[in-house]
Design an enzyme around this catalytic site. Structure first.
Site, PDB file in Angstrom:
ATOM      1  N   ASP A 116       0.855  -1.190   0.000  1.00  0.00           N
ATOM      2  CA  ASP A 116       0.000   0.000   0.000  1.00  0.00           C
ATOM      3  C   ASP A 116       0.894   1.245   0.000  1.00  0.00           C
ATOM      4  O   ASP A 116       1.896   1.314   0.709  1.00  0.00           O
ATOM      5  CB  ASP A 116      -0.920   0.002   1.227  1.00  0.00           C
ATOM      6  N   ILE A 117       0.511   2.236  -0.808  1.00  0.00           N
ATOM      7  CA  ILE A 117       1.318   3.459  -0.950  1.00  0.00           C
ATOM      8  C   ILE A 117       1.263   4.321   0.313  1.00  0.00           C
ATOM      9  O   ILE A 117       2.131   5.172   0.528  1.00  0.00           O
ATOM     10  CB  ILE A 117       0.812   4.248  -2.194  1.00  0.00           C
ATOM     11  N   ASN A 125     -13.001  -2.851   2.623  1.00  0.00           N
ATOM     12  CA  ASN A 125     -13.882  -1.693   2.804  1.00  0.00           C
ATOM     13  C   ASN A 125     -14.866  -1.640   1.640  1.00  0.00           C
ATOM     14  O   ASN A 125     -14.449  -1.757   0.483  1.00  0.00           O
ATOM     15  CB  ASN A 125     -13.057  -0.401   2.836  1.00  0.00           C
ATOM     16  N   VAL A 183     -10.999   3.157  -3.647  1.00  0.00           N
ATOM     17  CA  VAL A 183     -10.645   2.642  -4.975  1.00  0.00           C
ATOM     18  C   VAL A 183     -11.690   1.600  -5.349  1.00  0.00           C
ATOM     19  O   VAL A 183     -11.913   0.638  -4.607  1.00  0.00           O
ATOM     20  CB  VAL A 183      -9.224   2.019  -4.994  1.00  0.00           C
ATOM     21  N   HIS A 208     -10.513  -5.068  -3.251  1.00  0.00           N
ATOM     22  CA  HIS A 208      -9.187  -5.366  -2.705  1.00  0.00           C
ATOM     23  C   HIS A 208      -9.326  -5.657  -1.223  1.00  0.00           C
ATOM     24  O   HIS A 208     -10.291  -5.232  -0.576  1.00  0.00           O
ATOM     25  CB  HIS A 208      -8.215  -4.208  -2.938  1.00  0.00           C
ATOM     26  N   HIS A 227      -7.125  -5.467   2.332  1.00  0.00           N
ATOM     27  CA  HIS A 227      -5.940  -4.979   3.034  1.00  0.00           C
ATOM     28  C   HIS A 227      -5.417  -6.101   3.929  1.00  0.00           C
ATOM     29  O   HIS A 227      -6.200  -6.731   4.661  1.00  0.00           O
ATOM     30  CB  HIS A 227      -6.294  -3.793   3.924  1.00  0.00           C
TER      31      HIS A 227
HETATM   32  P1  AMP Z   1      -9.686   1.610   0.250  1.00  0.00           P
HETATM   33  O1  AMP Z   1      -9.707   2.977   0.905  1.00  0.00           O
HETATM   34  O2  AMP Z   1     -10.113   0.485   1.117  1.00  0.00           O
HETATM   35  O3  AMP Z   1     -10.421   1.648  -1.075  1.00  0.00           O
HETATM   36  O4  AMP Z   1      -8.169   1.303  -0.062  1.00  0.00           O
HETATM   37  C1  AMP Z   1      -7.468   1.860  -1.124  1.00  0.00           C
HETATM   38  C2  AMP Z   1      -6.019   1.781  -0.775  1.00  0.00           C
HETATM   39  O5  AMP Z   1      -5.258   1.946  -1.958  1.00  0.00           O
HETATM   40  C3  AMP Z   1      -5.554   2.841   0.219  1.00  0.00           C
HETATM   41  O6  AMP Z   1      -5.031   2.201   1.382  1.00  0.00           O
HETATM   42  C4  AMP Z   1      -4.481   3.602  -0.547  1.00  0.00           C
HETATM   43  O7  AMP Z   1      -3.398   3.995   0.255  1.00  0.00           O
HETATM   44  C5  AMP Z   1      -4.066   2.594  -1.603  1.00  0.00           C
HETATM   45  N1  AMP Z   1      -3.511   3.148  -2.823  1.00  0.00           N
HETATM   46  C6  AMP Z   1      -3.995   4.189  -3.546  1.00  0.00           C
HETATM   47  N2  AMP Z   1      -3.234   4.391  -4.639  1.00  0.00           N
HETATM   48  C7  AMP Z   1      -2.243   3.460  -4.596  1.00  0.00           C
HETATM   49  C8  AMP Z   1      -1.135   3.156  -5.436  1.00  0.00           C
HETATM   50  N3  AMP Z   1      -0.881   3.852  -6.567  1.00  0.00           N
HETATM   51  N4  AMP Z   1      -0.327   2.130  -5.085  1.00  0.00           N
HETATM   52  C9  AMP Z   1      -0.565   1.429  -3.958  1.00  0.00           C
HETATM   53  N5  AMP Z   1      -1.593   1.653  -3.126  1.00  0.00           N
HETATM   54  C10 AMP Z   1      -2.425   2.656  -3.433  1.00  0.00           C
END
Ligand code: AMP
Ligand code: ZN
Length: 115
Positions: free
Chosen positions: A31-32, A88, A97, A101, A103
């Site tokens: 995760d970024i 989520n 996103v 996915h 976590h």
């Molecule tokens: P959610 O809020 O459950 O939809 O999780 C989306 C996750 O994607 C968040 O924890 C972000 O930090 C992660 N995220 C967003 N953009 C990127 C990226 N380019 N590379 C890796 N993780 C990302």
């Protein structure tokens, strides 16, 4: 593949990510914006927007996600201490996103209830 989807672009190699595991069904990358010392995203390659869009056809896929969560936790050395797998769903669930996915969080003690 959904044209405007960030995670589809990562899966296609169009946007870089630190991929630590990949097979025919899913990818796992860092995760970024990590919320724990170890924070990975387990992302099915199939574009499914949310948990609400899963069908019976995806049952094997979701089972595989959890099996790989355990494998990554073991391989990363935090399985014995404990870890958390989080999905989520929709705005109120904290989803940002729109490609399903999971976590995988480890390396610290988790609190309950989550925020
Ligand atoms: P959610 O809020 O459950 O939809 O999780 C989306 C996750 O994607 C968040 O924890 C972000 O930090 C992660 N995220 C967003 N953009 C990127 C990226 N380019 N590379 C890796 N993780 C990302
Ligand atoms: Zn997608």
């Amino acid at each position: 593949m959904s044209a405007d989807c960030l995670f589809c672009k990562i899966i296609a190699g169009e946007i870089p990510a630190n991929i630590i595991y990949e097979d025919s069904l899913l990818v796992v990358f860092e995760d970024i914006d990590p919320q724990a010392p170890q924070h990975f995203l387990i992302v099915p390659k199939k574009h499914i927007a949310t948990t609400l869009d899963l069908t019976a056809e995806d049952n094997e896929l979701v089972g595989h996600v959890y099996q790989i969560a355990g494998k990554v936790a073991r391989d990363s050395g935090f399985s014995a201490d404990g870890f958390r797998v989080v999905n989520n769903c929709n705005d109120g669930g904290g989803q940002t996103v729109w490609h399903i996915h999971f976590h995988l969080l480890g390396g610290r003690n988790m609190t309950w209830p989550p925020g």
